[in-house]
Design a protein around this motif. Structure first.
Motif, short mmCIF file in Angstrom:
data_model
loop_
_atom_site.label_atom_id
_atom_site.label_comp_id
_atom_site.label_asym_id
_atom_site.label_seq_id
_atom_site.Cartn_x
_atom_site.Cartn_y
_atom_site.Cartn_z
N ASP A 1 6.81 5.72 -2.69
CA ASP A 1 7.97 6.33 -2.04
C ASP A 1 8.01 7.84 -2.29
O ASP A 1 8.41 8.62 -1.41
N ASP B 1 14.25 13.05 -1.60
CA ASP B 1 14.49 13.61 -0.27
C ASP B 1 15.40 14.83 -0.34
O ASP B 1 15.14 15.86 0.30
N HIS C 1 11.53 5.43 -9.29
CA HIS C 1 11.15 5.23 -7.90
C HIS C 1 9.73 4.66 -7.86
O HIS C 1 8.92 4.91 -8.77
N LYS C 2 9.40 3.96 -6.81
CA LYS C 2 8.01 3.57 -6.59
C LYS C 2 7.19 4.82 -6.29
O LYS C 2 7.64 5.72 -5.58
N LYS D 1 5.40 9.43 -0.03
CA LYS D 1 5.91 9.51 1.34
C LYS D 1 6.90 10.66 1.50
O LYS D 1 6.86 11.42 2.47
N ALA D 2 7.80 10.81 0.51
CA ALA D 2 8.80 11.88 0.57
C ALA D 2 8.17 13.26 0.48
O ALA D 2 8.74 14.25 0.97
#
Length: 371
Positions: A176, A145, A172-173, A179-180
């Motif tokens: 994720d 992010d 990290h997955k 999505k970011a």
């Protein structure tokens, strides 16, 4: 007497390399390391099928390697359900990062990375005159992010993110990260370094349409496949981006035996599975040794473990120096607060036995030094 007329950029750069190799350290010490646990090499070695394939190819080394790496790209594409036009093979991820920087970075272009992340990427960006903007880790994890927010702030052309991370081993997955990516600014490319993904839990790899123009993924045969010395990496991405590599890459950079060995390694999944099991056992043993000495081993999805030495970077460096003096090659992160750790590759039982013997002495020596 005249000399070459170097560019202003070349004159501005230091004559350094991102990593000092263990061989250089051995030459300086005048003796070899007893345990080589610092470069995240796969000490369990490549598949015997790969070794035999390389040996058999020796008689044909009078020929150049296939400049298209056709057979290897075909096998990689088939295994991933994508087209060969979505894959480029190069001289390790390091070589591919260099080509990518050449392709996208001009003098003054902005690039974003994490402060303390893989320095070879920074080396290539600097070599083409790019301006690096660095973002701090969040705990011991890279922060997608924050990286993407910084990219929007500075108008970056590239963001670099390793998943799993080097040097901390965190991850990290993949979902994720996808999505970011909604926060990634228009025209910015995410370079996702997945060098260690074969060691990681299921769900770590990013699953995204291969033609998504926002992403290029880097993979390698250096880690799980045990072919670091062969220098074989590959990138997965949209066809237009991958085709653009052909405009600037060294078309005969991939040697013939490396291509043949990588293809044989790819076709030996049983050896890969055994290697991953060996690495998992090595990580468990490193954690045990750390705990035995009052230290904390960070969770890792790679073939190395970051061991928190419990103080600052100066203390961790003293521990590292003590290990090196005792013939155990390890490395450490470069930037605080991650530099409170040393980084230890998952080795064979005999390698970790040497580490276990040297660590208490190195700790005692480091603790005796004046603050």
């Amino acid at each position: 007497m005249t000399k070459p007329c170097y560019t202003k950029l070349t004159n501005s750069l230091p004559a350094t390399v991102p990593f000092v190799g263990p061989e250089a350290q051995e030459r300086a010490m005048g003796r070899p390391f007893l345990a080589r646990l610092g470069a995240n090499e796969n000490v369990f070695g490549p598949s015997p099928k790969a070794v035999e394939a390389i040996r058999s190819a020796a008689a044909d080394l009078w020929m150049y390697g296939d400049p298209e790496s056709h057979d290897l790209r075909g096998a990689l594409a088939a295994g991933r359900g994508i087209g060969v036009e979505n894959i480029v093979v190069g001289e390790g991820i390091d070589g591919l990062l260099g080509y990518l920087a050449r392709m996208l970075v001009e003098v003054g272009d902005t690039v974003v990375t994490s402060d303390g992340a893989y320095p070879t990427f920074n080396y290539h960006v600097a070599g083409f005159g790019g301006v690096l903007h660095k973002v701090a880790y969040k705990g011991d994890n890279e922060d997608p992010d924050a990286l993407f927010a910084k990219a929007a702030e500075v108008g970056a052309k590239i963001v670099y993110l390793a998943n799993p991370d080097n040097p901390m081993g965190s991850w990290h997955k993949g979902a994720d990260i996808v999505k970011a990516m909604d926060k990634l600014p228009a025209g910015c490319l995410l370079v996702l370094d997945e060098a260690y993904v074969e060691f990681a839990p299921e769900g770590t790899a990013v699953e995204l349409d291969i033609e998504d123009p926002r992403l290029i993924r880097m993979r390698t045969f250096s880690k799980a496949y045990g072919l670091a010395g062969a220098r074989v990496g590959y990138a997965l991405g949209a066809a237009d981006l991958i085709t653009s590599f052909n405009k600037i890459r060294n078309h005969f950079g991939m040697n013939r035996s490396a291509q043949i060995g990588a293809l044989a390694a790819l076709n030996d999944p049983d050896w890969l599975a055994q290697t991953c099991a060996n690495v998992a056992a090595g990580r468990t043993e490193i954690a045990r040794i750390a705990a035995q000495n009052g230290l904390v081993a960070l969770s890792s999805a790679t073939n190395f473990v970051a061991v928190d030495c419990g103080a600052d970077g100066a203390f961790a460096k003293a521990v590292l120096d003590g290990l090196v003096t005792r013939g155990v090659f390890v490395r450490m992160p470069f930037v605080a607060p991650q530099n409170r750790c040393i980084r230890v590759s998952a080795g064979r039982p005999e390698d970790l036995k040497r580490f276990a013997a040297a660590l208490p002495e190195a700790l005692t020596e480091a603790r005796s030094q004046p603050a």
